[in-house]
Design an enzyme around this catalytic site. Structure first.
Site, PDB file in Angstrom:
ATOM      1  N   HIS A 192       0.814  -1.212   0.000  1.00  0.00           N
ATOM      2  CA  HIS A 192       0.000   0.000   0.000  1.00  0.00           C
ATOM      3  C   HIS A 192       0.850   1.266   0.000  1.00  0.00           C
ATOM      4  O   HIS A 192       2.040   1.257   0.330  1.00  0.00           O
ATOM      5  CB  HIS A 192      -0.959   0.006   1.198  1.00  0.00           C
ATOM      6  CG  HIS A 192      -0.283   0.112   2.544  1.00  0.00           C
ATOM      7  ND1 HIS A 192       0.063   1.329   3.111  1.00  0.00           N
ATOM      8  CD2 HIS A 192       0.108  -0.832   3.428  1.00  0.00           C
ATOM      9  CE1 HIS A 192       0.625   1.119   4.296  1.00  0.00           C
ATOM     10  NE2 HIS A 192       0.676  -0.184   4.504  1.00  0.00           N
ATOM     11  N   CYS A 212       2.271  -4.807   7.029  1.00  0.00           N
ATOM     12  CA  CYS A 212       2.069  -4.623   5.591  1.00  0.00           C
ATOM     13  C   CYS A 212       3.316  -4.001   4.965  1.00  0.00           C
ATOM     14  O   CYS A 212       4.210  -3.537   5.667  1.00  0.00           O
ATOM     15  CB  CYS A 212       0.857  -3.740   5.338  1.00  0.00           C
ATOM     16  SG  CYS A 212      -0.719  -4.537   5.738  1.00  0.00           S
TER      17      CYS A 212
END
Length: 520
Positions: A411, A430
């Site tokens: 992301h 992440c």
């Protein structure tokens, strides 16, 4: 210290499927005719003891020897099943001693240190000593001693060849068994792959064929043989870096697709690979690691370090398929982050949630006045939190989605300053990408879909937009601390998650177990 294998339980294919078809028809499930076994051995050895050798007589002793050695074999069920299917025919002794193949094989075993492996696990010296007995007219006093030697050498050759081919073609360690967060498809040897050693027709050709030949492996192997020292490391630490990463290169978990995305966690880098070359690369930030300050290293460690205890925010090793993106994403905040961070902040500042664009839900319904909640007494898991799209959204303007059980994805991020750091293990797990728009372009290509993504990112909306990727792209989150770059220079990276130490200690554990087996 060089490394070795030990005994492990092997899952045998039902009924050892395919044993009857081994050796491309050269070996049948009927008893192979060795009626002239005694004459063949006498002719080759000039030892009169062998004149009385018969397949039936050997079978009795072979069974006894196999039962005695069961505890010291790595894959006893595979070996026992094979010889039972051939009525204990001494394939290697009869067909490979006197043409030099057994000595040749032992020579390869003796050079196992070139792979970071211990030659002792393949019993090279013991094999050579037994071969020498067959060339010594006075080595055996009676036929039973001769039978025992035939069985010993046959079993030893089978076990060592299986071990050697398994080690070079699949690696010694199953990463799934030692790493708590390893979710990458990794093929391991089975009975079919193991029993192929009985079908070898050209021994040298086979042994050469299983030598790993990738550019990366050959470069690390060359460095290991040369015995050099990396800058800032001792010779021993350099060797250990090479050994653990050569083991990783032997694992059958490498991308086979023409195009894929790969993230190397210790290098904090993402590459889009196409036809074997990096089409684009960028910096990434990965999950916080337990070993950022390198307190546990390949120089010093204790036995407890072989237990993989991942920090809660470490990025897992996995492979999956990128199937879509969400532009102007909503962040479904994991419960672990909510209880340890969001609720703590909300307890200190009643307007924290609104300022950060975070909505609160209870039993699936949005809470209208979250600032009235006493967050100091709120129970863990009582509330759910979602961050709305916007400038403060922790996922930035886009996230790249792929199925996994760790709730991680690639992301964007508003925290751009982190990309200026050398150590970028700073996320909650992440992977934050430095150039999300560039990554989207590589995945979707030029055209209307990418133009739509770029437009949405340029003019942020207050709601998310999901866009599917028509052709899914594989993604690999990997962990490699030593490799050769495009300039053929060896690169080394700190073991930020301590996974090198875990792997090296398991390799050492195999060596210790091997030494114990040698005394059986």
């Amino acid at each position: 210290m060089i490394l070795a294998l030990t005994k492990k339980t092997s899952k045998i294919a039902p009924a050892i499927i395919g044993l009857c078809l081994l050796a491309f028809g050269l070996q049948s499930c009927k008893k192979k005719s060795r009626s002239d076994m005694g004459q063949q051995l006498y002719k080759k050895t000039n030892n009169k003891i062998f004149k009385d050798a018969t397949p039936e007589g050997l079978e009795v002793v072979f069974k006894e020897e196999l039962a005695k050695k069961k505890g010291s074999l790595t894959n006893p069920k595979v070996i026992a099943a094979y010889y039972e299917s051939t009525d204990y025919d001494p394939h290697f002794v009869m067909d490979n001693i006197f043409n030099g193949d057994v000595d040749l094989t032992a020579n390869y075993f003796q050079k196992a240190s070139e792979h970071g492996l211990d030659p002792r696990m393949f019993k090279a010296e013991e094999i050579k000593q037994l071969v020498a007995k067959f060339k010594d007219k006075k080595a055996f006093k009676n036929i039973n001693e001769a039978y025992a030697a035939i069985a010993d050498l046959e079993i030893m050759m089978a076990n060592s060849l299986i071990n050697y081919s398994n080690a070079l073609e699949y690696g010694m360690i199953s990463p799934r068994k030692i790493y708590a967060r390893y979710y990458t498809d990794t093929k391991r040897p089975d009975s079919t792959s193991m029993t192929k050693i009985f079908a070898i027709q050209n021994m040298k050709g086979f042994l050469d064929s299983i030598q790993p030949k990738s550019r990366q492996y050959l470069a690390l192997q060359k460095a290991l043989i040369a015995g050099g020292t990396a800058q800032g490391m001792s010779k021993e630490e350099t060797m250990r870096y090479l050994v653990v990463n050569m083991e990783r290169l032997r694992w059958k978990n490498k991308p086979t697709q023409e195009k894929y995305v790969i993230v190397n966690i210790p290098d904090y880098r993402l590459d889009v690979m196409e036809n074997g070359k990096s089409k684009m690369n960028m910096k990434v930030c990965v999950g916080e690691g337990r070993n950022v300050d390198n307190t546990v290293s390949l120089v010093e460690y204790d036995e407890s370090a072989k237990i993989d205890r991942p920090f809660s925010r470490e990025t897992p090793q996995l492979n999956s398929m990128i199937h879509s993106v969400q532009v102007n994403p909503v962040w479904n905040i994991p419960q672990s982050i909510a209880s340890k961070e969001i609720m703590v902040e909300a307890a200190q500042d009643p307007y924290y949630l609104e300022n950060k664009g975070i909505d609160v839900y209870k039993n699936g319904k949005k809470v209208d006045d979250p600032e009235t909640i006493d967050w100091n007494s709120a129970g863990k898991g009582e509330y759910e939190f979602k961050q709305r799209p916007g400038e403060d959204n922790s996922l930035g303007q886009i996230k790249f989605l792929f199925k996994n059980n760790s709730s991680v994805y690639l992301h964007d991020t508003p925290a751009q300053l982190a990309f200026n750091k050398d150590v970028r293990a700073v996320s909650h797990g992440c992977v934050r990408v430095q150039d999300p728009k560039g990554l989207a372009r590589e995945l979707f290509g030029d055209g209307a879909t990418y133009d739509k993504i770029a437009d949405l990112m340029s003019t942020p909306k207050d709601h998310p937009t999901d866009i599917g990727l028509s052709k899914k792209v594989p993604v690999y989150l990997t962990y490699v601390t030593c490799w050769v770059d495009d300039a053929n220079t060896l690169q080394y990276r700190p073991d930020v998650y301590g996974l090198d130490v875990v792997l090296y200690l398991h390799l050492q554990k195999f060596l210790a177990s091997h030494d114990q087996l040698a005394t059986l």
